[in-house]
Every structure is written in structure tokens, then in C-alpha cells.
Write an enzyme that holds these catalytic residues in place. Structure first.
Site, short mmCIF file in Angstrom:
data_model
loop_
_atom_site.label_atom_id
_atom_site.label_comp_id
_atom_site.label_asym_id
_atom_site.label_seq_id
_atom_site.Cartn_x
_atom_site.Cartn_y
_atom_site.Cartn_z
N SER A 276 20.33 64.37 88.15
CA SER A 276 20.96 64.69 87.07
C SER A 276 20.43 64.20 86.08
O SER A 276 19.61 62.99 85.89
CB SER A 276 22.28 63.93 87.27
N ASN A 284 21.09 66.26 93.91
CA ASN A 284 21.98 67.55 94.06
C ASN A 284 21.02 68.48 94.90
O ASN A 284 20.01 68.36 94.59
CB ASN A 284 22.07 68.00 92.59
N GLU A 289 22.56 75.70 96.49
CA GLU A 289 23.39 76.05 95.46
C GLU A 289 23.09 77.46 94.89
O GLU A 289 23.70 78.48 94.89
CB GLU A 289 23.85 75.11 94.42
#
Ligand code: ARG
Length: 459
Positions: A276, A284, A289
Site C-alpha cells: 500500500s 495485498n 482481486e
């Protein structure tokens, strides 16, 4: 002036040309367009529709154009309406009137139908290859985890014990079906539209078997109206691609959850995760995703194609030019997803201890505890109810079925004895599930063999 200049008194308005043209996205079919033209020119020469010498000249120059495009010596002319006009225009620019003979007994309608089939066929072969690779990695991983206990879920609630190998092999089955679906669609689409011409075939004595053979088709299509306007294959392929994305989105969703601290079943490799810009602690699962997100996009491509074809009168309509961006987008994205997911998956660490811990906490051996009472003579429904009360007791007293004592058990039924612990042992619960399809290591090993055979044949 544009190619159809004869009938028109004015040159085309720039806005019309920009709106109409497809070269910015169909230029990627340059190789297929040239391959198709070479087959067509060969046939024209062999059938004496054009002079053999001229046919050879056309073929030689088409090959030159191909190598010039690939070496960067020749650029696409973005003012051309489409890739077909560009290649034919370039050919004529280079060899004059002989080049103008190439379009005998052909139309852009059968030309584009041909090019897109050729292009799609190649891309799908590549996607099948990637799916094979993915199944191979699932099998590799399964072989390391025959005895890795994890909770199996229904409703995302811990349900019954399974193994990680059993879980991987569920996806192997899904991706196997995906391969079969693509191969099935490939078989159906492998017919040659060339020779359908604009819509009504031709009066020239063409040999459609010859071009079919040269281009690797099983046969010529049997109706010229259908030949120029069939886009079923694009829809079938995109539908199969949508199903692949649906499968990928399911495993991706699990990876997103499993990488969270709430689950902590996996540790993604640093090379396949992201940080991040503000929160230093973050790692992440962007890849999974994004795959989840892209599934929506590929479904969108399918809906675009279905809607674009809906109610179109026979035969070719310009609407069909819209087929390419949709199917290209679907194929590009599926390829990218597989290409990235495979190494990400192969480099993931599966945290066995955490999986076992979760398996131990979820009362997932409750069915086995009920079966224990059934084996001692109790009817299943009665046993089910008693174990339900024991689970409630465990939750209230912060105990699991393994830590509840025999004397505590006996309060619920006299049938309980020391051997209950052995019976509800998670590995035993898994080992005993030996019916075909179940999670016992022996059963999963047999399944792995079946999939390995499939891979041998499918590659
Ligand atoms: N660029 C067109 C397409 O992609 C090629 C076929 C055009 N044919 C025509 N008669 N306008 O569909």
C-alpha cells in the site's frame, strides 16, 4: 480516394471514415489475413481463375508484406478502413494490376469471417495450453497435500474435514471441463467460410476444398449466407471463456479470504502481491482481486456479442464489425489472468498448521460423532440431536469435541466411551471417506492419476 470510388462522386467524410474504420483493432489479424489471401491466391491460380504466374507473384509479395510488417519496415496505414483493405492496397501499391486480381471470387465478408476464425483458433489453442499448465500445477500441489487437513465449508461455515489436495482437485475438474468445452467449440467452428463471398457464393469455378485444406479446416461451410454471418463460434468461445473466468473468480475469492489475517491459510509470495502507498503493514492480494474483477468484464463481452447478433437480418451487417473487440478482449483477459495466476499459485505457501487449527475449532467432526452413536445402535436423527446439544455445550464452555471429557459425554448418552476420540479424529474422518470423489488420500491419489492421463492426452 477510397477503394469503392467508382460509384461515388465525393471522397469520404473524415468523420465517416474514422467512425467506420476498424483498422485500429483488426490490424492484429494481419497474419491471418495474409495467410487467408495466400490460400485464396493459390487456389485462384490452380483453378486457372487467374494466371499461375500472377498467383505466384501475389503470394511472393504477400509474404514480403508479412515480413516487412513483422520487422517494422512497414507500418499500418491507419487511414485504411480495415486490415483487409490495407493489405490489399499495399499489395496493389507494390505490384500494380496483378494485385488487383487477388479479390476475384472473394469479398471482405467471407474474408473477415475467415480471419477471425483463424485468429480465434490460434488464441484458443494457447488458452488450452495455459489451462493444461494450471491443472498441472494444481496436481503438483495436490501431491504435496494429501494429508493436509482443512475445514471444508458450506455457506462459508465450517462443515466437514477435507484435505487441501481434495480442494485443489475440485478445481482441476473445473478446468478440465473448461478445456473440453473449448475443444468442443473448436471442432464446431473449424469450417471454412472462404468462398461464401459477399453472401451468395460465386460464379467462378473455385475449389473450396483446396482452401479448406490449405487453411486447416475440416470442410467448407455449406451455406454462403451462414458462412458470412455466423458468429456462433465467437459466442460459444466467449461463453466458455466466461465460465473459465467464473472458475478463476471462485479460487481467487478464496485466495483473497485465505490471505487475510482472519483466515491466514496462505502466504502469498512477495513477488506476486502488492503493498500500500500509505499503510506500511499491507500486503495485498491484488492479482486475485483483479481476476475476480475481470470476470465481470468477460461476461460483459459475452453479453455484447449476444446482443450485437440479436435480430440481425441475413447476411452480413456492419454491426458484426463489433464482434472483434469483444472476443479479443475476452481472449486477452483470460490469457493474462491465467498467465499471472499460474506462477502466483505455484509460489503460494499453504499454512497447514493454521488450516488444522481452524479445522479443529469448527466442530467439523460433528457428523462423525453422530455416526459414532449410529454405529452403536442409535437412529441417526436421535444421534444428530444429541450431538447438536453437545456442540451447544462445547460452545458455551469453550470446548471442542476433542476436549470434552468422557464423563461429560456420558451425561448426553451412555453409549459414549473412550473410543469416541479415535472416531472423531480429523485424519480418520478424512481417511474413512473413501467413496469415489471423497477426500481420503487414497481416493484423491486415484483422481490425480485420472487427471494426469487427461493432461497427457490433452497436451
Ligand atoms: N471491417 C469489416 C468487419 O470487421 C470487414 C467486412 C466489411 N464488409 C463490408 N461489406 N462492409 O466486419
Amino acid at each position: 480516394m477510397v477503394m469503392w470510388a467508382g460509384r461515388f462522386k465525393k471522397d469520404i467524410d473524415k468523420r465517416t471514415n474514422d467512425f467506420n474504420s476498424s483498422i485500429r483493432f483488426d490490424k492484429r489479424m494481419y497474419k491471418q489475413d495474409i495467410t487467408g489471401s495466400i490460400a485464396h491466391a493459390t487456389m485462384l491460380g490452380k483453378c486457372n481463375i487467374i494466371d499461375e504466374e500472377e498467383s505466384k507473384k501475389i503470394i511472393t509479395e504477400l509474404k514480403n508484406i508479412l515480413s516487412d510488417l513483422e520487422s517494422g519496415k512497414l507500418d499500418f496505414d491507419m487511414n485504411s478502413e480495415d486490415i483487409h483493405m490495407f493489405i490489399e492496397g499495399e499489395l496493389t501499391r507494390r505490384i500494380g494490376d496483378t494485385g488487383k486480381r487477388l479479390h476475384t471470387a472473394r469479398s471482405r465478408n467471407d474474408q473477415v469471417a475467415l480471419d477471425l476464425r483463424l485468429y480465434t483458433r490460434e488464441e484458443i489453442e494457447e488458452i488450452i495450453h495455459l489451462l493444461n499448465e494450471l491443472i498441472g500445477e494444481l496436481v503438483n500441489m495436490a501431491e504435496k497435500h494429501y494429508e493436509t487437513i482443512m475445514p471444508g465449508y458450506t455457506h462459508l461455515q465450517r462443515a466437514q474435514p477435507i484435505t487441501l489436495a481434495h480442494y485443489f482437485m475440485a478445481y482441476a475438474e473445473m478446468f478440465k471441463r473448461d478445456i473440453l468445452r473449448l475443444k468442443d467449440a473448436l471442432k464446431r467452428m473449424n469450417v471454412n467460410p472462404l468462398g461464401s463471398c459477399a453472401l451468395a457464393g460465386t460464379t467462378y469455378n473455385i475449389d473450396r476444398y483446396m482452401t479448406s485444406e490449405l487453411l486447416g479446416f475440416d470442410s467448407p461451410c455449406l451455406n454462403s449466407l451462414d458462412g458470412v454471418s455466423d458468429r456462433d463460434y465467437a459466442i460459444e468461445i466467449t461463453s466458455a471463456l466466461s465460465i473459465i473466468m467464473m472458475h478463476m473468480s471462485r479460487i481467487s475469492e478464496e485466495f483473497v479470504m485465505w490471505s487475510s489475517h482472519e483466515f491466514k491459510f496462505i502466504e502469498l509470495d512477495d513477488a506476486f502481491s502488492t503493498g500500500s502507498s500509505i499503510m506500511p503493514q499491507k500486503k495485498n492480494p491484488d492479482i486475485t482481486e483483479l481476476i475476480r474483477g475481470k470476470s465481470g468484464r468477460v461476461y460483459g463481452d459475452l453479453i455484447s456479442l449476444l446482443t450485437m447478433m440479436k435480430s440481425l437480418p441475413l447476411a452480413y451487417d456492419k454491426d458484426m464489425q463489433e464482434d472483434k473487440e469483444a472476443i479479443f478482449d475476452a481472449m486477452d483477459n483470460v490469457k493474462m489472468c491465467l498467465y499471472t495466476f499460474i506462477p502466483m499459485f505455484a509460489s503460494t505457501t499453504f499454512l497447514k498448521d493454521n488450516m488444522l487449527k481452524a479445522a479443529k475449532k469448527g466442530f467439523i467432526n460433528a457428523t462423525d460423532a453422530a455416526d459414532y452413536l449410529v454405529k452403536k445402535g442409535m437412529p441417526f436423527r436421535t444421534a444428530y440431536k444429541i450431538i447438536g446439544s453437545i456442540v451447544a455445550y462445547g460452545i458455551d464452555n469453550d470446548k471442542t469435541l476433542d476436549t470434552i471429557t468422557v464423563s461429560e459425554y456420558k451425561k448426553f448418552s451412555e453409549l459414549f466411551d473412550e473410543d469416541i476420540y479415535e472416531y472423531i479424529d480429523l485424519l480418520k474422518a478424512v481417511n474413512d471417506r473413501t467413496a469415489i470423489g471423497g477426500p481420503s488420500p487414497e481416493t484423491v491419489k486415484k483422481h490425480v492419476q485420472v487427471i494426469k492421463e487427461f493432461l497427457k492426452e490433452s497436451n
